[in-house]
Design a protein around this motif. Structure first.
Motif, PDB file in Angstrom:
ATOM      1  N   ALA A   1      19.175  33.750  50.854  1.00 39.92           N
ATOM      2  CA  ALA A   1      18.658  33.063  49.671  1.00 39.92           C
ATOM      3  C   ALA A   1      17.191  33.376  49.392  1.00 39.92           C
ATOM      4  CB  ALA A   1      18.829  31.555  49.847  1.00 39.92           C
ATOM      5  N   LEU A   2      16.563  34.193  50.259  1.00 39.04           N
ATOM      6  CA  LEU A   2      15.150  34.497  50.090  1.00 39.04           C
ATOM      7  C   LEU A   2      14.933  35.984  49.820  1.00 39.04           C
ATOM      8  CD1 LEU A   2      13.639  32.493  53.094  1.00 39.04           C
ATOM      9  CD2 LEU A   2      13.798  31.776  50.710  1.00 39.04           C
ATOM     10  N   ASP A   3      13.918  36.278  49.041  1.00 40.44           N
ATOM     11  CA  ASP A   3      13.423  37.641  48.885  1.00 40.44           C
ATOM     12  C   ASP A   3      12.158  37.738  49.732  1.00 40.44           C
ATOM     13  OD1 ASP A   3      15.370  38.466  47.054  1.00 40.44           O
ATOM     14  OD2 ASP A   3      14.226  37.685  45.360  1.00 40.44           O
TER      15      ASP A   3
ATOM     16  N   GLU B   1       8.443  42.351  69.491  1.00 35.49           N
ATOM     17  CA  GLU B   1       9.516  41.951  68.584  1.00 35.49           C
ATOM     18  C   GLU B   1       9.447  40.446  68.378  1.00 35.49           C
ATOM     19  OE1 GLU B   1      13.710  43.611  68.487  1.00 35.49           O
ATOM     20  OE2 GLU B   1      14.038  41.655  69.434  1.00 35.49           O
ATOM     21  N   VAL B   2       9.515  40.040  67.114  1.00 34.61           N
ATOM     22  CA  VAL B   2       9.488  38.629  66.756  1.00 34.61           C
ATOM     23  C   VAL B   2      10.728  38.345  65.915  1.00 34.61           C
ATOM     24  CG1 VAL B   2       8.238  36.832  65.498  1.00 34.61           C
ATOM     25  CG2 VAL B   2       6.976  38.596  66.737  1.00 34.61           C
ATOM     26  N   GLN B   3      11.453  37.262  66.248  1.00 31.24           N
ATOM     27  CA  GLN B   3      12.635  36.857  65.481  1.00 31.24           C
ATOM     28  C   GLN B   3      12.488  35.411  65.069  1.00 31.24           C
ATOM     29  OE1 GLN B   3      15.902  37.679  68.212  1.00 31.24           O
ATOM     30  NE2 GLN B   3      16.415  39.482  67.000  1.00 31.24           N
ATOM     31  N   PHE B   4      12.862  35.119  63.830  1.00 29.65           N
ATOM     32  CA  PHE B   4      12.818  33.739  63.355  1.00 29.65           C
ATOM     33  C   PHE B   4      13.652  33.594  62.089  1.00 29.65           C
ATOM     34  CE2 PHE B   4       9.178  36.000  61.571  1.00 29.65           C
ATOM     35  CZ  PHE B   4       9.263  35.715  60.226  1.00 29.65           C
ATOM     36  N   SER B   5      13.946  32.358  61.749  1.00 29.31           N
ATOM     37  CA  SER B   5      14.555  31.992  60.473  1.00 29.31           C
ATOM     38  C   SER B   5      13.534  31.152  59.727  1.00 29.31           C
ATOM     39  CB  SER B   5      15.836  31.186  60.679  1.00 29.31           C
ATOM     40  OG  SER B   5      16.831  32.002  61.236  1.00 29.31           O
ATOM     41  N   MET B   6      13.613  31.163  58.432  1.00 31.84           N
ATOM     42  CA  MET B   6      12.672  30.393  57.625  1.00 31.84           C
ATOM     43  C   MET B   6      13.238  29.001  57.351  1.00 31.84           C
ATOM     44  SD  MET B   6      10.033  32.237  57.210  1.00 31.84           S
ATOM     45  CE  MET B   6       9.135  31.443  55.874  1.00 31.84           C
TER      46      MET B   6
ATOM     47  N   GLN C   1      20.514  30.544  57.962  1.00 26.13           N
ATOM     48  CA  GLN C   1      21.600  31.518  58.059  1.00 26.13           C
ATOM     49  C   GLN C   1      21.104  32.960  58.108  1.00 26.13           C
ATOM     50  OE1 GLN C   1      21.104  29.358  55.602  1.00 26.13           O
ATOM     51  NE2 GLN C   1      22.941  28.254  55.066  1.00 26.13           N
ATOM     52  N   THR C   2      19.808  33.198  57.924  1.00 25.20           N
ATOM     53  CA  THR C   2      19.265  34.556  57.948  1.00 25.20           C
ATOM     54  C   THR C   2      18.236  34.658  59.070  1.00 25.20           C
ATOM     55  OG1 THR C   2      19.572  34.744  55.558  1.00 25.20           O
ATOM     56  CG2 THR C   2      18.131  36.362  56.604  1.00 25.20           C
ATOM     57  N   LEU C   3      18.456  35.630  59.970  1.00 25.73           N
ATOM     58  CA  LEU C   3      17.539  35.888  61.073  1.00 25.73           C
ATOM     59  C   LEU C   3      16.690  37.104  60.714  1.00 25.73           C
ATOM     60  CD1 LEU C   3      16.657  35.245  64.003  1.00 25.73           C
ATOM     61  CD2 LEU C   3      18.366  36.931  64.730  1.00 25.73           C
ATOM     62  N   TYR C   4      15.378  36.912  60.672  1.00 25.27           N
ATOM     63  CA  TYR C   4      14.442  37.998  60.381  1.00 25.27           C
ATOM     64  C   TYR C   4      13.881  38.519  61.696  1.00 25.27           C
ATOM     65  CZ  TYR C   4      14.756  36.257  55.653  1.00 25.27           C
ATOM     66  OH  TYR C   4      15.233  35.862  54.433  1.00 25.27           O
ATOM     67  N   THR C   5      13.840  39.845  61.842  1.00 28.17           N
ATOM     68  CA  THR C   5      13.301  40.481  63.041  1.00 28.17           C
ATOM     69  C   THR C   5      12.222  41.466  62.629  1.00 28.17           C
ATOM     70  OG1 THR C   5      15.461  40.310  64.128  1.00 28.17           O
ATOM     71  CG2 THR C   5      13.868  41.829  65.097  1.00 28.17           C
ATOM     72  N   PHE C   6      11.045  41.344  63.242  1.00 29.48           N
ATOM     73  CA  PHE C   6       9.918  42.245  63.014  1.00 29.48           C
ATOM     74  C   PHE C   6       9.660  42.965  64.332  1.00 29.48           C
ATOM     75  CE2 PHE C   6       9.649  39.157  59.736  1.00 29.48           C
ATOM     76  CZ  PHE C   6       8.947  39.713  58.683  1.00 29.48           C
ATOM     77  N   THR C   7       9.717  44.307  64.322  1.00 29.54           N
ATOM     78  CA  THR C   7       9.546  45.097  65.533  1.00 29.54           C
ATOM     79  C   THR C   7       8.400  46.080  65.353  1.00 29.54           C
ATOM     80  OG1 THR C   7      11.929  44.957  65.934  1.00 29.54           O
ATOM     81  CG2 THR C   7      10.712  46.611  67.188  1.00 29.54           C
TER      82      THR C   7
ATOM     83  N   ALA D   1      16.795  41.849  58.253  1.00 29.10           N
ATOM     84  CA  ALA D   1      17.315  40.528  57.898  1.00 29.10           C
ATOM     85  C   ALA D   1      18.815  40.579  58.123  1.00 29.10           C
ATOM     86  CB  ALA D   1      17.001  40.195  56.451  1.00 29.10           C
ATOM     87  N   GLN D   2      19.305  39.666  58.934  1.00 28.81           N
ATOM     88  CA  GLN D   2      20.718  39.670  59.295  1.00 28.81           C
ATOM     89  C   GLN D   2      21.276  38.257  59.169  1.00 28.81           C
ATOM     90  OE1 GLN D   2      21.422  41.272  63.176  1.00 28.81           O
ATOM     91  NE2 GLN D   2      23.602  40.973  63.073  1.00 28.81           N
ATOM     92  N   GLY D   3      22.439  38.157  58.537  1.00 28.94           N
ATOM     93  CA  GLY D   3      23.113  36.871  58.441  1.00 28.94           C
ATOM     94  C   GLY D   3      23.659  36.472  59.797  1.00 28.94           C
ATOM     95  N   VAL D   4      23.455  35.221  60.171  1.00 24.92           N
ATOM     96  CA  VAL D   4      23.941  34.696  61.447  1.00 24.92           C
ATOM     97  C   VAL D   4      24.584  33.339  61.215  1.00 24.92           C
ATOM     98  CG1 VAL D   4      22.233  35.918  62.863  1.00 24.92           C
ATOM     99  CG2 VAL D   4      21.688  33.659  61.976  1.00 24.92           C
TER     100      VAL D   4
END
Length: 115
Positions: free
Chosen positions: A38-40, A79-84, A89-95, A105-108
């Motif tokens: 749901a986010l850009d 590596e940092v992972q989080f949801s907003m 439902q969306t897991l963001y990963t910054f590596t 961005a991956q749906g979980v």
């Protein structure tokens, strides 16, 4: 027969791997965007001393919500992972990599804490 078919389709949906959207920030101040869930998201990086990166990402809902800004420092192999908030439902990963930053961005599935 209808029940067997529905069960087969449901099991395939559960077993199918989630597809991640990926963007790579390969140059300083190069902006990339992701449009999962749901986010850009729009992000860019700035080089810091000793090969580190400062990454700025701005998240905004498609229903004209206030943008949310996240700034992080990433070293090589960090590596940092989080949801907003509001979008679990969306897991963001910054590596962080030597000369780039990869963002995915991956749906979980949402998991609720329980006893």
């Amino acid at each position: 027969m209808k029940t067997i078919l529905l069960s087969a389709v449901a099991s395939l949906a559960i077993a199918a791997p989630a597809v991640a959207e990926v963007a790579v920030l390969s140059a300083p101040l190069q902006a990339e965007s992701l449009h999962s869930g749901a986010l850009d998201v729009v992000a860019y990086r700035v080089e810091l001393p000793k090969g580190a990166h400062e990454v700025t990402a701005v998240f905004r809902g498609r229903t004209n919500e206030e943008p949310q800004r996240v700034v992080m420092r990433l070293e090589d192999q960090d590596e940092v992972q989080f949801s907003m908030p509001g979008e679990p439902q969306t897991l963001y990963t910054f590596t962080g990599m030597a000369n780039a930053v990869e963002i995915s961005a991956q749906g979980v599935p949402v998991q609720l804490a329980s006893r």
